[in-house]
Design an enzyme around this catalytic site. Structure first.
Site, short mmCIF file in Angstrom:
data_model
loop_
_atom_site.label_atom_id
_atom_site.label_comp_id
_atom_site.label_asym_id
_atom_site.label_seq_id
_atom_site.Cartn_x
_atom_site.Cartn_y
_atom_site.Cartn_z
N ARG A 71 0.90 -1.15 0.00
CA ARG A 71 0.00 0.00 0.00
C ARG A 71 0.94 1.20 0.00
O ARG A 71 1.67 1.41 0.96
CB ARG A 71 -0.90 -0.04 1.22
CG ARG A 71 -1.72 -1.34 1.28
CD ARG A 71 -2.87 -1.25 2.21
NE ARG A 71 -3.42 -2.58 2.51
CZ ARG A 71 -4.45 -3.13 1.88
NH1 ARG A 71 -5.05 -2.50 0.91
NH2 ARG A 71 -4.89 -4.32 2.22
N ASP A 107 -12.15 -9.92 -1.41
CA ASP A 107 -13.41 -9.36 -0.91
C ASP A 107 -14.59 -9.42 -1.88
O ASP A 107 -15.73 -9.30 -1.47
CB ASP A 107 -13.21 -7.89 -0.50
CG ASP A 107 -12.23 -7.76 0.66
OD1 ASP A 107 -12.14 -8.71 1.45
OD2 ASP A 107 -11.56 -6.71 0.77
N ASP A 136 -10.27 -2.00 -5.47
CA ASP A 136 -10.80 -0.69 -5.87
C ASP A 136 -9.82 0.44 -5.62
O ASP A 136 -9.74 1.39 -6.40
CB ASP A 136 -12.15 -0.41 -5.19
CG ASP A 136 -12.08 -0.50 -3.69
OD1 ASP A 136 -11.17 -1.18 -3.16
OD2 ASP A 136 -12.92 0.14 -3.01
N ASP A 157 -15.65 -7.16 -3.78
CA ASP A 157 -16.46 -5.95 -3.60
C ASP A 157 -16.34 -4.97 -4.76
O ASP A 157 -16.36 -3.76 -4.57
CB ASP A 157 -16.05 -5.25 -2.29
CG ASP A 157 -14.57 -4.91 -2.25
OD1 ASP A 157 -13.82 -5.39 -3.12
OD2 ASP A 157 -14.14 -4.17 -1.35
P1 ATP Z 1 -7.89 -4.52 -1.32
O1 ATP Z 1 -9.32 -4.42 -1.83
O2 ATP Z 1 -7.42 -5.92 -1.29
O3 ATP Z 1 -7.65 -3.76 -0.06
P2 ATP Z 1 -6.98 -2.28 -2.86
O4 ATP Z 1 -6.42 -2.19 -4.24
O5 ATP Z 1 -8.33 -1.67 -2.65
O6 ATP Z 1 -6.95 -3.81 -2.44
P3 ATP Z 1 -5.70 -0.11 -1.40
O7 ATP Z 1 -4.65 -0.15 -0.34
O8 ATP Z 1 -6.98 0.59 -1.11
O9 ATP Z 1 -5.93 -1.63 -1.83
O10 ATP Z 1 -5.06 0.58 -2.71
C1 ATP Z 1 -3.82 0.13 -3.23
C2 ATP Z 1 -2.94 1.32 -3.51
O11 ATP Z 1 -3.54 2.12 -4.55
C3 ATP Z 1 -2.74 2.27 -2.35
O12 ATP Z 1 -1.73 1.84 -1.48
C4 ATP Z 1 -2.32 3.55 -3.07
O13 ATP Z 1 -0.96 3.51 -3.43
C5 ATP Z 1 -3.15 3.49 -4.35
N1 ATP Z 1 -4.36 4.33 -4.23
C6 ATP Z 1 -5.52 4.03 -3.62
N2 ATP Z 1 -6.41 5.04 -3.68
C7 ATP Z 1 -5.77 6.04 -4.35
C8 ATP Z 1 -6.13 7.36 -4.75
N3 ATP Z 1 -7.33 7.88 -4.48
N4 ATP Z 1 -5.20 8.09 -5.43
C9 ATP Z 1 -3.99 7.57 -5.71
N5 ATP Z 1 -3.59 6.36 -5.35
C10 ATP Z 1 -4.45 5.58 -4.69
#
Ligand code: ATP
Length: 328
Positions: free
Chosen positions: A76, A132, A107, A134
């Site tokens: 992350r 998830d 997402d 989702d």
């Molecule tokens: P999971 O659903 O398994 O948690 P995810 O892809 O939703 O996976 P996140 O940690 O929410 O996991 O997002 C992954 C990475 O995407 C973040 O660590 C960040 O670097 C980037 N990211 C998320 N949201 C944003 C945003 N609004 N703007 C820029 N980068 C983002």
């Protein structure tokens, strides 16, 4: 529009999910098939920012289809949430000669892709990889089926000990904002009650169900609780509350935790990841961008990425009714 795509960059980002490796293998091999270079960046967006990359050839992804986790690691990245971080990532992509990106994640990962593509002209395609489930625009995300099977296996084992000691077990499963795992694994494992974030059934109803179970002669009971359920109590407080109200129950709590993310992907997830990986590369080469690949009615289709993030994928409420009837 830029010229033809000769080099594709790929990341695995956010929470890891079983099947991410199978997706990487499919992306790398589809690239080889279509004579496009494939570069993997380590630790999601953080690797793009640091220029930490590896060439993924057809042979370098051998023997990974069956492996859980992700060979590219995931992370992350706080830095990528800043314009400065994204600028550094873009500079590295240009230095590396990357023409387009495949983003494997949830997402948040797609939100990052949207922010990035608004600032820089870099085509990308998302592959939904998260346990998830989702994300709208796909019936199933990569890793979800494996997580379901892991949870069902674990609850089956808990049921053995619950029946041997006539106990009530509260099993907490992953799902802060979405109850897909709880609902489907709960039905699959024959849970008496399932508590999910999408539906506030109330603790009184839980007490009624448990009283009914006792009266009907049940010797053990399993309540599956999603992390984000709406009772306002954590799983331990919930167990205490129930034993206070129903002292005839000997209650225990089991939090499944990170084991739900691990393990070798199921056949379903391997096939899904293989199809999504190949199609993602083909869609990019056909000029599509800012979309996510998804599985709808058995077919791999694309959905606008902003729609996939904005819309929520509804849980199947029929499963709550089924649970009600089957816990008779
Ligand atoms: P999971 O659903 O398994 O948690 P995810 O892809 O939703 O996976 P996140 O940690 O929410 O996991 O997002 C992954 C990475 O995407 C973040 O660590 C960040 O670097 C980037 N990211 C998320 N949201 C944003 C945003 N609004 N703007 C820029 N980068 C983002």
């Amino acid at each position: 529009m830029k010229g033809p795509i000769r080099k594709i960059g790929v990341i695995t980002s956010g929470g890891d999910a079983p099947g991410m490796n199978a997706a990487l293998r499919a992306v790398a091999r589809a690239c080889t098939y279509y004579k496009v270079e494939c570069i993997g960046f380590y630790r999601g967006y953080q690797g793009m920012i640091e220029g930490d990359s590896v060439e993924l050839s057809a042979r370098s992804v051998r023997n990974i289809i069956s492996k859980g986790g992700t060979i590219l690691k995931s992370a992350r990245s706080k830095e990528f949430r800043t314009v400065e971080g994204r600028r550094k990532a873009h500079e590295n992509l240009i230095k590396e000669g990357i023409d387009a990106l495949v983003l494997i994640g949830g997402d948040g990962t797609f939100r990052g892709g949207v922010a990035f593509s608004k600032e820089f002209d870099m085509p990308f395609i998302g592959i939904p990889g998260t346990i998830d489930n989702d994300i709208a625009g796909t019936a199933s995300t990569i890793g979800y089926d494996t997580a379901l099977n892991t949870v069902v296996d674990s609850i089956d084992k808990i049921r053995d000990t619950a029946s041997s000691h006539n106990r009530l077990f509260f099993v907490e499963v992953m799902g802060r904002d979405a109850g897909f795992i709880a609902l489907n694994a709960g039905v699959g494992a024959g849970a008496e009650e399932i508590l999910i974030p999408e539906e506030d059934l109330g603790v009184d109803r839980l007490l009624q169900t448990l009283q009914k179970s006792k009266r009907s002669g049940k010797l053990s009971s399993i309540v599956v609780v999603s992390e984000g359920d709406k009772t306002g109590k954590n799983v331990f407080e919930l167990a205490d509350y129930v034993t206070e109200k129903l002292p005839q129950y000997d209650a225990r709590v089991s939090v499944l935790g990170h084991m739900q993310r691990g393990g070798s992907p199921s056949c379903f997830d391997r096939v899904l990841a293989s199809r999504m990986g190949v199609n993602a590369v083909e869609f990019l080469l056909d000029g599509k961008s800012n979309v996510m690949v998804g599985l709808i009615e058995g077919k791999i289709i694309t959905t606008d990425i902003e729609q996939a993030i904005k819309n929520t994928h509804d849980i199947n409420r029929e499963l709550l009714r089924i649970t009600d009837i089957l816990s008779v």
